[in-house]
Design a protein around this motif. Structure first.
Motif: not given
Lengths: 432, 287
Positions: A99-102, A143-146, A329-334, A127-132
């Motif tokens: 919820e915080h990230l959203f 993150f995609q959902q956010s 959206e948080t409930a749905s993502c979780a 993207e940075a985390a994905r590259e790493a």
């Protein structure tokens, strides 16, 4: 599955604290590498902006670092004493973290509510985390959902609409008076910072001509050079007003420099063409009665400020609706993450269970038939293995597709496999 | 009767489009603009098919009765609404001003008495040609006047919002003062010659018929008097339009007056006053 968000933002920490633990530029990559090395098997992402520094971690409850571990890491990585920042840290767990990230991605938590920059910053963090290679299925999903939730909130609430600074509201007003600016002249009276700021905001409209006048001819020349305009003597103000379609006035004069009678004359000379006067001087440079003249639109600094305040209030009003969307959206993502985790776990258990049954039956068979040659044993084991794979091929495929679908069908399928094979009772309950 | 009931189909769609347009006042959703445009387009397509069928059935332009003329007028206005909505440099609520007018015109069309007709094709020869020209020119003049009126209203609403420093982002999205003034200017400039030519042809037709001893309109017929007044109002409007000191609100208010005169001349006279316009020319040859 466990999720943790830990960090500071403009609500919880002053700027020096945020700066002390910021991951600027290449430091973010270094931070991600260090986190991976220190907490293997855990997913990480780092969001670092001027107003917030947050570390997101996700993984198995047994491996994911505790708040204390991450706090210690931040202190060691940045070489900062714990006392400097630890009391400012805020932590969010599991659904709270999502919820915080959203909320962050929807700019509900931004210093300027509704600002659009944060969306790009969240995307950069991902993207940075994905590259790493620091993100896995959980942070990938969150993150995609956010990004999607941020877009949905903006579209549904219009939280990003309405400008908030005096200079940018002036542009809004200008666009309601005029349609095009390439055939318009902008006159700047005075050469202060506010004039410069307003001109900078008007520049994207590409005005045809910029005229500058000031009591000090040197300052007028200097400003005209800087803005690509033409300097005019202050004594020619009236003729400059005749030419100007947009006037930005910012002098420090104690008395109005343009009276009602003067501008009435100017308007006649302009053949009553529309004009916009942005009087952002305090006290006013233009007689307020000029606003009563037909085809003249006069906005004082108070009028512009009132517009900016109204826009700010509108954004604040939108927060309630935005929060409701974020919660949904948080409930749905979780739910989707839990379902995926459960489906993955059932899939693993199904493999383990069938392997165990196969091994047990082979052991029993070989024990009762000791005369079987090594080749026969090998052939029987291979046959049984193929039999097992073929038998489980469809249930496994169905489960794999169910991991990506947290709908009724996906859930029913996972439940059916679990019940049919008597799998994961305790783990499934834990995950619910 | 069936034709009049059919009007409800596309009028209902326009009504829904208007509701979607006005929904901006209570809720913001990006789909709203597309919904409004989609519904308007759908209504306009049905409207087009209806008029096409009418023209095919009668073998001529469907402007021989007040009912048909008003339908064509509404149809052109919706086409202009669609064009302006799509081509405006920034999203502007053109439909909120045009669609009520369209619905009112459709309502008036249904309410018009069936005998209000001017079927020039039955007269034959040059009278058919000039009679049709008279009808078409007046119809196009009416379209221009409606556009001038709608853009005038947009101007007045935007000017009021700016003068009173109302919140810019609340309410419907309006075009800039410059844009609505440009639309208004173009529409007035176009309306005057169209109406002048249309009325002049009407006068000539009447004078010629009088010489030939056919049934004619009396020069004191309410339709003739109101048409003459309409022309005067438009002449004044055009004059004022080119006087710089009258720029702004005055022109827009005068446009509203001209629009009211036009409505009265086109519809009010037929509904409220005893006139033999149309009936005289149409009935004399009706078998």
């Amino acid at each position: 599955m466990k999720l943790l968000a830990l960090g500071v933002d403009h609500h919880s920490a002053p700027q020096p604290v945020r700066e002390a633990i910021a991951f600027d530029g290449s430091r973010r990559r270094e931070g991600l590498e260090a986190l991976k090395g220190r907490f293997p098997g855990v997913e990480f992402a780092i969001l670092s902006t001027c107003n917030r520094v947050e570390v997101y971690a996700a993984g198995d409850p047994s491996t994911i670092p505790q708040v204390g571990d991450l706090t210690q890491f931040l202190a060691e990585f940045h070489g900062v004493d714990l006392g400097v920042f630890a009391t400012h840290l805020v932590d969010y767990h599991d659904e709270e973290a999502i919820e915080h990230l959203f909320r962050v991605a929807s700019s509900i938590e931004s210093l300027v509510i509704g600002e659009g920059q944060i969306q790009g910053q969240v995307r950069e963090a991902y993207e940075a985390a994905r590259e790493a290679e620091a993100v896995g299925p959980i942070l990938h999903e969150v993150f995609q959902q956010s990004a999607r939730v941020g877009k949905r909130v903006r579209e549904a609430t219009g939280m990003d609409r309405g400008r908030l600074s005096i200079a940018s509201v002036a542009v809004d007003v200008a666009r309601r008076v005029f349609d095009r600016f390439d055939d318009k002249a902008v006159l700047v009276i005075g050469a202060g910072k506010m004039a410069e700021l307003t001109l900078r905001h008007l520049a994207p409209l590409r005005p045809g001509r910029i005229l500058v006048t000031n009591r000090s001819p040197e300052r007028a020349q200097e400003a005209a050079r800087a803005w690509g305009g033409r300097a005019l003597p202050f004594e020619e103000l009236e003729s400059a007003l005749v030419e100007a379609d947009v006037v930005v006035s910012t002098t420090a004069s104690a008395e109005p420099i343009v009276s009602f009678a003067t501008y009435s004359r100017v308007l006649k000379a302009r053949r009553y063409r529309h004009s916009l006067i942005l009087d952002i001087a305090v006290p006013r440079d233009f007689d307020p009665r000029i606003n009563d003249l037909e085809t003249v639109t006069l906005y004082s600094v108070d009028d512009l400020q009132a517009q900016a305040d109204a826009n700010r209030s509108e954004r604040l009003r939108a927060v309630e609706a935005a929060s409701a969307i974020v919660q949904e959206e948080t409930a749905s993502c979780a739910d989707a993450i839990r379902h995926r985790h459960l489906a993955g776990s059932i899939l693993r258990q199904l493999g383990d269970y069938s392997d165990a049954v196969r091994s047990r039956e082979l052991d029993r068979l070989f024990a009762s038939r000791p005369h079987l040659s090594e080749d026969d044993r090998k052939a029987i084991a291979q046959t049984l293995h193929r039999f097992q794979n073929q038998l489980l091929h469809h249930p496994r495929s169905a489960l794999r597709s169910a991991t990506g679908a947290a709908d009724g069908h996906g859930r029913s399928l996972v439940d059916a496999v679990r019940h049919l094979f008597g799998l994961g009772q305790s783990e499934a309950r834990d995950d619910r | 009767m069936l034709d009049r009931l059919s009007v409800l189909c596309f009028a209902g769609t326009y009504g829904l489009a208007l509701a979607a347009e006005l929904a901006r006042l209570v809720a913001r959703a990006p789909i709203r603009w597309h919904l409004t445009l989609g519904l308007t387009l759908l209504g306009w397509l049905v409207h087009s098919v209806f008029l096409g069928n009418l023209a095919w059935r009668e073998g001529q332009l469907p402007i021989t009765s007040a009912f048909h003329s008003l339908l064509v007028l509404a149809w052109i206005l919706v086409a202009i609404d669609l064009y302006l909505s799509v081509s405006a440099p920034k999203p502007a609520t053109v439909g909120a001003f045009v669609l009520p007018m369209v619905l009112a015109l459709l309502g008036a069309a249904v309410a018009m008495p069936p005998e209000a007709r001017a079927d020039w094709t039955r007269l034959g020869g040059w009278e058919t040609v000039w009679g049709t020209a008279h009808g078409v020119l007046l119809l196009l003049g009416a379209v221009s006047t409606c556009v001038a009126f709608a853009s005038g209203l947009m101007y007045l609403a935007q000017a009021n919002r700016l003068k009173r420093k109302r919140p810019l982002r609340v309410g419907i999205a309006l075009p800039s003062l410059e844009q609505s003034e440009r639309w208004n200017r173009a529409a007035i400039t176009l309306a005057f010659p169209l109406l002048t030519a249309g009325l002049a042809i009407g006068v000539i037709l009447n004078a010629t018929s009088r010489r030939e001893g056919a049934a004619v309109l009396d020069w004191w017929d309410p339709k003739v008097i109101s048409a003459a007044l309409l022309w005067v109002v438009f002449a004044v409007l055009l004059h004022v339009r080119y006087r710089p000191e009258w720029r702004g609100k005055a022109v827009m208010l005068l446009t509203a007056l001209a629009f009211a005169f036009l409505l009265f001349t086109l519809l009010g006279v037929d509904l409220l006053l005893p006139t033999s316009h149309g009936i005289a020319r149409g009935l004399e040859v009706t078998p």
